[in-house]
Design a protein around this motif. Structure first.
Motif, PDB file in Angstrom:
ATOM      1  N   GLN A   1      -6.237  -7.586 -13.030  1.00 60.00           N
ATOM      2  CA  GLN A   1      -5.988  -6.293 -12.423  1.00 60.00           C
ATOM      3  C   GLN A   1      -6.918  -5.252 -13.041  1.00 60.00           C
ATOM      4  OE1 GLN A   1      -1.549  -6.652 -13.210  1.00 60.00           O
ATOM      5  NE2 GLN A   1      -1.506  -5.615 -11.213  1.00 60.00           N
ATOM      6  N   PHE A   2      -7.133  -4.157 -12.304  1.00 55.43           N
ATOM      7  CA  PHE A   2      -8.004  -3.102 -12.810  1.00 55.43           C
ATOM      8  C   PHE A   2      -7.507  -2.572 -14.159  1.00 55.43           C
ATOM      9  CE2 PHE A   2      -9.429  -2.579  -8.314  1.00 55.43           C
ATOM     10  CZ  PHE A   2     -10.791  -2.708  -8.540  1.00 55.43           C
ATOM     11  N   LYS A   3      -6.202  -2.496 -14.315  1.00 58.08           N
ATOM     12  CA  LYS A   3      -5.647  -1.940 -15.551  1.00 58.08           C
ATOM     13  C   LYS A   3      -5.947  -2.813 -16.765  1.00 58.08           C
ATOM     14  CE  LYS A   3      -1.015  -3.990 -15.071  1.00 58.08           C
ATOM     15  NZ  LYS A   3       0.427  -3.709 -14.882  1.00 58.08           N
ATOM     16  N   GLU A   4      -6.295  -4.095 -16.538  1.00 59.13           N
ATOM     17  CA  GLU A   4      -6.603  -5.007 -17.643  1.00 59.13           C
ATOM     18  C   GLU A   4      -8.071  -4.950 -18.056  1.00 59.13           C
ATOM     19  OE1 GLU A   4      -4.213  -8.932 -17.241  1.00 59.13           O
ATOM     20  OE2 GLU A   4      -4.656  -8.289 -15.194  1.00 59.13           O
ATOM     21  N   VAL A   5      -8.906  -4.306 -17.267  1.00 59.41           N
ATOM     22  CA  VAL A   5     -10.351  -4.235 -17.554  1.00 59.41           C
ATOM     23  C   VAL A   5     -10.618  -3.046 -18.464  1.00 59.41           C
ATOM     24  CG1 VAL A   5     -12.653  -4.044 -16.553  1.00 59.41           C
ATOM     25  CG2 VAL A   5     -10.853  -5.266 -15.305  1.00 59.41           C
ATOM     26  N   LEU A   6     -11.345  -3.267 -19.550  1.00 66.20           N
ATOM     27  CA  LEU A   6     -11.639  -2.195 -20.486  1.00 66.20           C
ATOM     28  C   LEU A   6     -12.590  -1.172 -19.871  1.00 66.20           C
ATOM     29  CD1 LEU A   6     -12.271  -3.994 -23.917  1.00 66.20           C
ATOM     30  CD2 LEU A   6     -10.186  -2.901 -23.110  1.00 66.20           C
TER      31      LEU A   6
ATOM     32  N   LEU B   1     -11.515   1.602  -5.950  1.00 71.50           N
ATOM     33  CA  LEU B   1     -10.249   1.654  -5.207  1.00 71.50           C
ATOM     34  C   LEU B   1     -10.401   2.472  -3.934  1.00 71.50           C
ATOM     35  CD1 LEU B   1      -7.829   2.237  -8.225  1.00 71.50           C
ATOM     36  CD2 LEU B   1      -7.835   0.222  -6.757  1.00 71.50           C
ATOM     37  N   HIS B   2     -11.037   3.634  -4.065  1.00 71.09           N
ATOM     38  CA  HIS B   2     -11.228   4.501  -2.893  1.00 71.09           C
ATOM     39  C   HIS B   2     -12.131   3.825  -1.868  1.00 71.09           C
ATOM     40  CE1 HIS B   2     -11.546   8.173  -0.574  1.00 71.09           C
ATOM     41  NE2 HIS B   2     -12.878   8.082  -0.627  1.00 71.09           N
TER      42      HIS B   2
ATOM     43  N   GLY C   1      -4.827   2.962  -4.027  1.00 71.52           N
ATOM     44  CA  GLY C   1      -5.190   3.943  -5.032  1.00 71.52           C
ATOM     45  C   GLY C   1      -4.744   3.603  -6.428  1.00 71.52           C
ATOM     46  N   ASP C   2      -4.071   2.446  -6.599  1.00 66.99           N
ATOM     47  CA  ASP C   2      -3.527   2.100  -7.916  1.00 66.99           C
ATOM     48  C   ASP C   2      -4.071   0.753  -8.400  1.00 66.99           C
ATOM     49  OD1 ASP C   2      -2.076   1.878 -10.217  1.00 66.99           O
ATOM     50  OD2 ASP C   2      -0.164   1.461  -9.229  1.00 66.99           O
ATOM     51  N   ASP C   3      -3.546  -0.350  -7.824  1.00 67.36           N
ATOM     52  CA  ASP C   3      -3.963  -1.664  -8.320  1.00 67.36           C
ATOM     53  C   ASP C   3      -3.390  -2.745  -7.412  1.00 67.36           C
ATOM     54  OD1 ASP C   3      -5.177  -3.498 -10.019  1.00 67.36           O
ATOM     55  OD2 ASP C   3      -4.430  -2.527 -11.835  1.00 67.36           O
ATOM     56  N   SER C   4      -3.837  -3.977  -7.626  1.00 69.59           N
ATOM     57  CA  SER C   4      -3.224  -5.124  -6.957  1.00 69.59           C
ATOM     58  C   SER C   4      -1.851  -5.369  -7.574  1.00 69.59           C
ATOM     59  CB  SER C   4      -4.110  -6.364  -7.106  1.00 69.59           C
ATOM     60  OG  SER C   4      -4.361  -6.625  -8.486  1.00 69.59           O
ATOM     61  N   CYS C   5      -1.013  -6.121  -6.858  1.00 70.41           N
ATOM     62  CA  CYS C   5       0.350  -6.331  -7.363  1.00 70.41           C
ATOM     63  C   CYS C   5       0.362  -7.279  -8.562  1.00 70.41           C
ATOM     64  CB  CYS C   5       1.256  -6.852  -6.250  1.00 70.41           C
ATOM     65  SG  CYS C   5       0.933  -8.569  -5.762  1.00 70.41           S
ATOM     66  N   GLY C   6      -0.586  -8.234  -8.597  1.00 69.03           N
ATOM     67  CA  GLY C   6      -0.682  -9.156  -9.722  1.00 69.03           C
ATOM     68  C   GLY C   6       0.259 -10.341  -9.659  1.00 69.03           C
ATOM     69  N   VAL C   7       1.154 -10.388  -8.664  1.00 72.58           N
ATOM     70  CA  VAL C   7       2.151 -11.464  -8.637  1.00 72.58           C
ATOM     71  C   VAL C   7       2.165 -12.259  -7.336  1.00 72.58           C
ATOM     72  CG1 VAL C   7       3.673 -10.343 -10.306  1.00 72.58           C
ATOM     73  CG2 VAL C   7       3.950  -9.855  -7.861  1.00 72.58           C
ATOM     74  N   CYS C   8       1.526 -11.742  -6.280  1.00 74.17           N
ATOM     75  CA  CYS C   8       1.521 -12.480  -5.016  1.00 74.17           C
ATOM     76  C   CYS C   8       0.656 -13.731  -5.153  1.00 74.17           C
ATOM     77  CB  CYS C   8       1.035 -11.600  -3.869  1.00 74.17           C
ATOM     78  SG  CYS C   8      -0.733 -11.205  -3.947  1.00 74.17           S
ATOM     79  N   PRO C   9       0.800 -14.699  -4.246  1.00 78.54           N
ATOM     80  CA  PRO C   9       0.008 -15.934  -4.361  1.00 78.54           C
ATOM     81  C   PRO C   9      -1.493 -15.683  -4.439  1.00 78.54           C
ATOM     82  CG  PRO C   9       1.777 -16.231  -2.761  1.00 78.54           C
ATOM     83  CD  PRO C   9       1.803 -14.782  -3.151  1.00 78.54           C
TER      84      PRO C   9
END
Length: 378
Positions: free
Chosen positions: A2-7, A17-18, A58-66
């Motif tokens: 996910q984007f939040k995991e990238v430094l 995202l936009h 505008g936020d991120d992928s869910c990270g849990v879908c298949p």
């Protein structure tokens, strides 16, 4: 991923995202980075966001879908990879190995360290001492993969890592599909040297330049991954210019310092003691290295001498000497006169150029030690 995991690169993440949310994602994106900045994790975060079945705009992928889970494990059937390879024992008898022969090693390297460098890849694939390449056969494999219909109907994605390692013929094979892409087909090129990619591909790609993460972010990663103290981690992060991949390499057991410092130290000690026979004997270890590693040694030696020169001139605090180098820098640096350094730099650069030109390595290093000996003892 996910984007939040990238430094780092928070502003760039917002732009990506936009770009996706507004439907303006180009069919060819070129991420430009320095080695180890983290373009591959960012590329996977982008693909995961585009494929996600429940993304948060505008936020991120869910990270849990298949789809997210498969992209995160790099096993999604619509996600393909190409990267530089060479003939090794792992590639079997094929004289034209393909990335597909090394996917298991590629995925495991990413799991171990998403910020791996080009040298890390070659070491993991077992082509240490050789240059990797993306061949015409690989280009045909790319075209075949993208000719198939999307398995899950959310587009086809091809990540090409280091397209500058692509032969001219291979690049020309791909040109038409980059110029006239099929619907819902996306190329993501990750390059360290965009100027070495043919202009027709470069001009048809949306260039996006990455910046290094903040030093503190890289230092925290080093504490977590390499078990360094906060102070040590900051030193490595600063010296690596914020590159997580390079910082992890410097701190690891397979770092250039751990690989080349003993030979460099032995060579310089023989120079300072006037031991020409010892200098020549020390060449045996260098001759056993492949050409790529011989070039790396010359570059490392230059960097080490630069640190010694700065220490000799009272600038040790900004010399960026690594913790494992400090003792040698302080001990040997003062023994070498100022006149030695410039000629040594020129000799090492000349040696590296000769190695690239396939000059016999024994001749190259005999010439090098003679120059170093004569320069110190003139």
């Amino acid at each position: 991923m996910q984007f939040k995991e990238v430094l780092g690169n928070s502003e760039l993440k917002s732009r990506l995202l936009h770009m996706v949310d507004s439907g303006r994602t180009g069919h060819s994106v070129m991420l430009v980075e320095q080695d180890g900045y983290g373009a591959l994790p960012l590329a996977l975060a982008l693909v995961q966001y585009m494929m996600c079945q429940s993304r948060r705009p505008g936020d991120d992928s869910c990270g849990v879908c298949p789809a997210c889970r498969k992209v995160g494990e790099m096993v999604h059937p619509d996600l393909h990879f190409a990267f530089p390879v060479n003939v090794t024992a792992k590639s079997g008898s094929s004289r034209k190995p393909l990335s597909s022969s090394f996917l298991q090693e590629w995925r495991q390297l990413y799991r171990d360290n998403p910020y791996f460098t080009e040298a890390d890849l070659y070491s993991r694939l077992g082509i240490d001492g050789k240059a990797g390449a993306i061949s015409v056969a690989e280009a045909r494999e790319i075209l075949d993969a993208l000719s198939l219909k999307s398995y899950e109907g959310r587009g086809k994605y091809m990540i090409i890592w280091l397209p500058e390692r692509m032969s001219a013929e291979a690049a020309n094979r791909l040109l038409k599909i980059v110029e006239e892409p099929q619907p819902d087909t996306y190329f993501i090129f990750i390059t360290h040297a965009p100027e070495r990619i043919i202009s027709t591909i470069r001009s048809r790609s949306q260039l996006i330049r990455l910046y290094p993460p903040q030093t503190q972010e890289t230092a925290l990663l080093l504490q977590e991954k390499a078990g360094l103290s906060a102070q040590e981690a900051l030193v490595y992060a600063r010296i690596a210019g914020g590159s997580p991949g390079l910082a992890l390499d410097m701190a690891g057991e397979g770092s250039p310092a751990s690989a080349y410092l003993p030979a460099a130290e032995q060579m310089l000690e023989a120079v300072t003691s006037g031991d020409l026979a010892g200098l020549l004997e020390g060449n045996d270890a260098l001759l056993a290295l492949g050409r790529e590693r011989q070039k790396d040694f010359c570059q490392y030696m230059e960097a080490l001498l630069r640190k010694m020169m700065m220490h000799r001139r009272g600038l040790g605090i900004i010399s960026d000497a690594l913790p494992q180098e400090e003792e040698a820098v302080k001990r040997i640096g003062p023994l070498l006169p100022d006149s030695f350094y410039e000629k040594a730099f020129m000799a090492l650069e000349e040696s590296r150029t000769m190695i690239e030109s396939n000059v016999n390595a024994k001749m190259v290093f005999c010439h090098l030690v003679n120059v170093l000996f004569a320069t110190k003892n003139f």
